[in-house]
Write a protein that holds these residues in place. Structure first.
Motif: not given
Length: 224
Positions: A3-5, A103-104, A201
């Motif tokens: 997942h991109r943060t 964080w996401t 995402d």
């Protein structure tokens, strides 16, 4: 799944101001850098608040109209209090609502929505400003191509994570909307597939048409 943060999406090299930065300098920085808000930081570069165009305009609204017209309904009358509204520290919205780089997108979006803010300064583990993330930055994840979404769901979710055969579930993605069709081993697996696919995402929605081959033994009723 990767997942991109917020650290991946945030803007680095943030233009910032001090609490004593004058009104006109704040206006100039907003214009020069084509932004609508600036973090206000202390001597340790820790965010105290955010000063935005809206904050500046509230000072303008509070001043007398040069034409002599009275304030409209709901607008304050008269001028600002002497010595108030002249610096970033007096104008800013405080305290600063901040995010962390690990964080996401979901965590940051929930905080923005809950606090009613359009952007979040991003701080490291000691509270030092390292970036800023806006609503537009969060929405960039939805620019992913349909092919990339389909490949990640097929490869990372279904095959690597769940161990399904490529023929078990067909994945189709159109404009970010994911459709799953096929048959899996047990009914218990279906909500797991749905939950994991919703976490990818860039997906807008997930629609499933999945059946199962056998009943889950743990859900079978004993003879009564």
């Amino acid at each position: 799944m990767q997942h991109r943060t917020i650290g991946d999406l945030m803007t680095r090299g943030v233009v910032r101001v001090r609490p004593d930065t004058p009104f006109k300098e704040v206006v100039g920085l907003l214009a020069d850098h084509d932004v609508t808000a600036l973090p206000v930081v202390d001597d340790l570069d820790q965010p105290l608040g955010v000063v935005s165009e809206a904050d500046l305009l509230r000072t303008v609204v509070a001043r007398p109209d040069p034409s002599g017209l009275p304030p409209s309904a709901g607008q304050p009358g008269g001028s600002v209090t002497e010595g108030k509204g002249n610096t970033a520290g007096e104008l800013m919205t405080a305290p600063a609502v901040c995010a962390r780089p690990e964080w996401t997108v979901v965590e940051a979006a929930r905080l923005m929505d809950g606090e009613g803010v359009k952007r979040l300064p991003v701080t490291d583990e000691v509270g030092t400003l390292i970036g800023i993330v806006s609503r537009g930055d969060l929405l960039r994840v939805f620019l992913r191509r349909d092919e990339a979404l389909r490949d990640e769901i097929t490869r990372d979710v279904l095959t690597r994570t769940l161990g399904l055969a490529p023929t078990d579930v067909a994945v189709d993605v159109h404009e970010g909307r994911v459709s799953l069709k096929g048959r899996v081993e047990t009914a218990r697996l279906i909500p797991v597939i749905e939950r994991l696919c919703r976490g990818v995402d860039g997906g807008v929605s997930v629609d499933t048409d999945l059946s199962h081959r056998v009943d889950d033994p743990s859900e079978a009723r004993s003879p009564g």
